[in-house]
Motif scaffolding. Sequence first.
Motif, PDB file in Angstrom:
ATOM      1  N   HIS A  53       0.576  -2.925   3.162  1.00 23.61           N
ATOM      2  CA  HIS A  53       0.745  -3.096   1.711  1.00 23.61           C
ATOM      3  C   HIS A  53       1.184  -1.777   1.099  1.00 23.61           C
ATOM      4  O   HIS A  53       1.268  -0.757   1.766  1.00 23.61           O
ATOM      5  CB  HIS A  53      -0.526  -3.638   1.051  1.00 23.61           C
ATOM      6  N   ASP A  57      -2.031   5.358   0.042  1.00 21.88           N
ATOM      7  CA  ASP A  57      -2.712   5.867   1.240  1.00 21.88           C
ATOM      8  C   ASP A  57      -2.193   5.194   2.521  1.00 21.88           C
ATOM      9  O   ASP A  57      -2.505   5.644   3.618  1.00 21.88           O
ATOM     10  CB  ASP A  57      -4.243   5.737   1.131  1.00 21.88           C
ATOM     11  N   HIS A  58      -1.376   4.143   2.398  1.00 25.55           N
ATOM     12  CA  HIS A  58      -0.842   3.430   3.564  1.00 25.55           C
ATOM     13  C   HIS A  58       0.651   3.689   3.803  1.00 25.55           C
ATOM     14  O   HIS A  58       1.174   3.334   4.854  1.00 25.55           O
ATOM     15  CB  HIS A  58      -1.104   1.928   3.427  1.00 25.55           C
ATOM     16  N   ASP A 158      -6.576  -3.226   4.188  1.00 24.83           N
ATOM     17  CA  ASP A 158      -7.571  -3.216   3.108  1.00 24.83           C
ATOM     18  C   ASP A 158      -7.828  -4.666   2.723  1.00 24.83           C
ATOM     19  O   ASP A 158      -6.885  -5.426   2.477  1.00 24.83           O
ATOM     20  CB  ASP A 158      -7.016  -2.490   1.877  1.00 24.83           C
ATOM     21  N   HIS A 221     -11.044   3.321   6.942  1.00 25.16           N
ATOM     22  CA  HIS A 221     -10.848   3.358   5.481  1.00 25.16           C
ATOM     23  C   HIS A 221     -12.119   3.754   4.729  1.00 25.16           C
ATOM     24  O   HIS A 221     -12.295   3.449   3.550  1.00 25.16           O
ATOM     25  CB  HIS A 221     -10.331   2.000   4.979  1.00 25.16           C
TER      26      HIS A 221
END
Length: 256
Positions: A53, A57-58, A158, A221
């Motif tokens: 997504h 942070d990804h 997430d 995470h």
Amino acid sequence: MDIQVLGAHNCESQNTKCISLLIDDTLVIDAGCLTSSLSLEAQQKIKAVLITHQHYDHIRDIPTIAMNFFLRDTTINIYSTLAVYNALSTYLLNGKLYPKFLELPEKNPTIKFTMIEPYRVEQVEGYSVLAVPVNHTGPTVGYQVTSPEGKSVFYTADTGPGLADCWQHISPHLLITEVTVPNRYEDFAREAGHLTPNLLKQELISFRELKGYLPPAVVVHMNPRLEKEIEAEIATVAAALNTGVNLAYEGMQLHL
Ligand SMILES: [Zn+2]
Ligand SMILES: [Zn+2]
């Protein structure tokens, strides 16, 4: 299948990195710390990057790895949803923040972007990849990656609670999932689409009921500031379910 956890957290610091998983040195899921974790030589071995997504942070190391590939006249394959394509082209690789690597160089763009369709198995560099939607803020998919030898891992990305439908579509040997905050932050977790140890416990119970087994689970995470609390609560979950549930860390090696 060898999996290396490059980044295991949701925040970056000297000792923690944003989420990124490296499979057999060639396939990556999420780009939270790709260039900051790997030498230039190791980066060049990467054949494909799967993105779950658009949250920063990804995806944060997509511009930097694209630059490294561009400077070597090579290309990199990125697989994700339309939402991620739009976010990258609009906000990051838009010619203002960074070059338009999705379109340039014109004849052979540095990033070869392939749109992923949820629930449809895609062949990626010899691996079977299945994207399954999860419950996060904004469109998000988890990925089941199955090696040519038939070993498979599912990474939930997430996600908040309510994964029963997701579990119907997968049968992994290893589950990589998320716990962002400890139990006392459950209201926040539900609102932001994340899991606490207690919420994860319910999801694992539902997995076992639906599938008749429970694979070992690795948790990523974590919020570094709350990690000790999460770790203690996860130990309680593992004991209650009599199964392996462990927190990941940067540099962790997993073998299937
Ligand atoms: Zn997110
Ligand atoms: Zn995240």
